[in-house]
Structures are given as structure tokens and as C-alpha cells.
Design a protein around this motif. Structure first.
Motif, PDB file in Angstrom:
ATOM      1  N   CYS A 166     -21.996  15.597  41.021  1.00  0.00           N
ATOM      2  CA  CYS A 166     -21.038  16.696  41.189  1.00  0.00           C
ATOM      3  C   CYS A 166     -20.621  16.720  42.661  1.00  0.00           C
ATOM      4  O   CYS A 166     -21.149  15.962  43.477  1.00  0.00           O
ATOM      5  N   GLU A 168     -21.233  18.934  44.843  1.00  0.00           N
ATOM      6  CA  GLU A 168     -22.336  19.369  45.702  1.00  0.00           C
ATOM      7  C   GLU A 168     -23.334  18.246  45.952  1.00  0.00           C
ATOM      8  O   GLU A 168     -24.029  18.244  46.960  1.00  0.00           O
ATOM      9  N   CYS A 169     -23.411  17.300  44.998  1.00  0.00           N
ATOM     10  CA  CYS A 169     -24.294  16.137  45.199  1.00  0.00           C
ATOM     11  C   CYS A 169     -23.899  15.358  46.449  1.00  0.00           C
ATOM     12  O   CYS A 169     -24.735  14.735  47.090  1.00  0.00           O
ATOM     13  N   CYS A 235     -30.078  18.222  44.221  1.00  0.00           N
ATOM     14  CA  CYS A 235     -28.881  19.043  44.036  1.00  0.00           C
ATOM     15  C   CYS A 235     -29.144  20.111  42.970  1.00  0.00           C
ATOM     16  O   CYS A 235     -29.915  19.899  42.039  1.00  0.00           O
ATOM     17  N   CYS A 237     -27.374  20.869  40.615  1.00  0.00           N
ATOM     18  CA  CYS A 237     -26.968  20.391  39.280  1.00  0.00           C
ATOM     19  C   CYS A 237     -28.103  19.671  38.556  1.00  0.00           C
ATOM     20  O   CYS A 237     -28.012  19.412  37.356  1.00  0.00           O
TER      21      CYS A 237
END
Ligand SMILES: [Zn+2]
Lengths: 239, 73
Positions: A166, A168-169, A235, A237
């Protein structure tokens, strides 16, 4: 009006066909942001016959939007974007359902605003809203198509929640764009159109979605670069 | 050599790919200093496709990719 002939040119494609067209008609896409990216995304999906579109935007039409946001007319300044966008789309395809949500997507309402959809398209211009959308997509387990532009540059990345990287990763630090972001209509058209193609692939169950592959576009060089991106184990996620 | 791939506005006034000797940079922050890119302008920093911090080590043969925010909608 014969719906059969409306979609005949895309039904010709082995990747779509009658089955695929039915699949599109039974699908729901949420589009967050009805601006420069939202315009090509929404128009492409509406014309392709995606059965239900949920338009999410709290903003009103401003004069500086009109160099790229072709859903709106000069006579519509100050009106609510999602309502005017729905009107534009309705006049081009009366056979689909359009839901309008004239609210800013927040951490609190993201789950509610995005529930019950098959794909989410991120067309927003704030890092914070992207984060809320990404996290909601993860919680709801709905594929997400990210896109962003800055002047002659843009990127597209599809996200299979929990499975592929994602935003944010890969984000090193939350660097927000300073001031109004430079925007070229034609570039927003390129990136938004690519996002719409990704959506169709996801809805049709086609392979080679841009999961884990960030596609960078540089309009000045006339160049696309595929950048592989990997999940970051710590992360959010991955929790 | 460390291969540094620059994207979007980071290319302006620079080449889109820059090669540095390992002695010139031990972490992405050193690379940024070498290229005169303010650290706070970096949104994404990847070493060989993996998320990295500006202080993470870079070594010979690594591919570093640096992106400013491209967040307009
Ligand atoms: Zn992630």
C-alpha cells in the motif's frame, strides 16, 4: 435504448464479452474525489457501464478547477462537485446508478462511506485523506487504485489489501505538497484513465493488475517507469 | 556503484539516473546531500524496491529510488 448496442464495441473484446459486461453492470465503484483525476475515472467507468458509482467529494467548484475538471461548466461555479458530476454522468449514461456523498472522507466515516463496494479509486489531493482511504480499504478488504499527479508527473498503484504494497508501505515520511499542487489537465487525463483501466481489470477479474508495481509517468520525458514495490512487514496494512 | 533513480520534480536540474561510488554515500541521506535535495522533500525512498529510512545503509550495487510527493488529485 438498446443497452446491447451501447456496449457492443467493448463486448467484442475477449477480455470483456457478454459475461464481463454483466459483471461490470453488477459492480460498484467508489471514487473519492471528483476533481482532475476523478473526472476521467468517473467518465470512463460510467460510459463503460459500471453499474453503480459512488461519488465522494465535499468540495465546491472553483474557477481554478476548470483547466482540468471537465465535468464542470463555467455556469456551475460554487456548486457542489459531486452533485454536478453526477448530473454530467447521468446525461451520458442513464442506465447506471449514481450515489452522491457530499462529505469529506475522514477516519470516522471512511468505513461507512466505502462499505459495499467492489473497488475504491483514490483521486484525492491530501495525504491524510489518502491514508484514511487506504486504511479503510484494508479493513473492508476492497482493492484500491491509487493515483496522483503533480504538474507533468503522475503515478498509479493498485493495492490488494494486506497482500500487495500500500502507499503507507512505501512512504518514508509524510511529505505534504506545499501550496496548491501544479496541475495539467492532460496529465490528469493520462493518470485518471490509467486508474479507470485498473478498475476495469479488477472488476473483470483480469490478470496483471498493477499490484506491487507503481507505474510512474513523466510527461516531460514522455516516459513510463514501472517501479516494483514491496510490502513493509511493520506497515499497518499487515496487522 | 550505487544507482540512484530520481522521479518527478527531483529530475529537474539533475539527471534522472545518477551513479555514486559507495564511498560517496553510506545512506540515502548522504545521497540527498550529494544531490542537494532537502531531506523533507522526500516522500518515498526505496532501496531495491523496499521501503527504507533516510538513515538506512546503502551499499555497492544497490538501486535507490527517490520520489517527492506526487499527491495532486
Ligand atoms: Zn502497507
Amino acid at each position: 435504448m438498446s443497452e446491447e448496442s451501447r456496449y457492443s464495441r467493448q463486448i467484442l473484446l475477449p477480455q470483456i464479452g457478454e459475461q464481463g459486461q454483466k459483471r461490470l453492470a453488477e459492480s460498484t465503484a467508489a471514487v473519492i474525489g471528483c476533481g482532475g483525476l476523478g473526472a476521467p475515472v468517473l467518465t470512463s467507468l460510467a460510459l463503460a457501464g459500471v453499474g453503480k458509482l459512488r461519488l465522494i467529494d465535499h468540495d465546491r467548484i472553483g474557477l481554478s478547477n476548470l483547466n482540468r475538471q471537465f465535468l464542470y461548466e463555467e455556469s456551475e461555479l460554487d456548486k457542489e462537485k459531486c452533485e454536478r458530476a453526477a448530473d454530467f454522468l447521468r446525461r451520458r449514461n442513464s442506465g447506471i446508478v449514481l450515489e452522491t456523498v457530499c462529505e469529506r472522507l475522514t477516519e470516522e466515516n471512511a468505513g461507512r462511506l466505502l462499505s459495499g463496494v467492489d473497488v475504491i479509486v483514490d483521486c484525492v489531493d491530501r495525504v491524510e485523506t489518502r491514508r484514511h482511504a487506504g486504511r479503510a480499504a484494508r479493513r473492508l478488504s476492497v482493492p484500491l487504485v491509487e493515483g496522483g499527479v503533480h504538474g507533468f508527473y503522475g503515478f498509479v498503484l493498485s493495492v490488494l489489501p494486506g497482500k500487495s504494497a500500500c502507499l503507507e508501505c512505501v512512504t518514508a515520511q509524510e511529505a505534504e505538497e506545499r501550496g496548491p499542487v501544479p496541475a495539467v489537465g492532460a496529465v490528469a487525463g493520462v493518470i485518471g484513465s490509467l486508474q479507470a483501466v485498473e478498475c476495469m481489470k479488477i472488476l473483470l477479474g483480469l490478470p496483471h493488475v498493477l499490484y506491487g508495481r507503481m507505474l510512474q509517468y513523466d510527461g516531460l520525458y514522455g516516459e513510463f517507469t514501472e517501479v516494483p514495490v514491496h510490502v513493509r512487514p511493520d506497515c499497518i496494512c499487515q496487522s | 556503484m550505487i544507482e540512484v533513480r530520481l522521479f518527478a520534480t527531483f529530475r529537474e536540474g539533475r539527471d534522472k539516473i545518477v551513479y555514486l561510488e559507495p564511498e560517496q554515500a553510506s545512506c540515502p541521506a548522504d545521497v540527498l546531500d550529494h544531490l542537494k535535495i532537502p531531506h523533507e522533500e522526500v516522500a518515498i525512498c526505496l532501496i531495491n524496491g523496499f521501503h527504507s529510512k533516510l538513515s538506512d545503509p546503502v551499499k555497492d550495487q544497490d538501486v535507490l529510488a527517490l520520489f517527492p510527493p506526487v499527491g495532486g488529485g
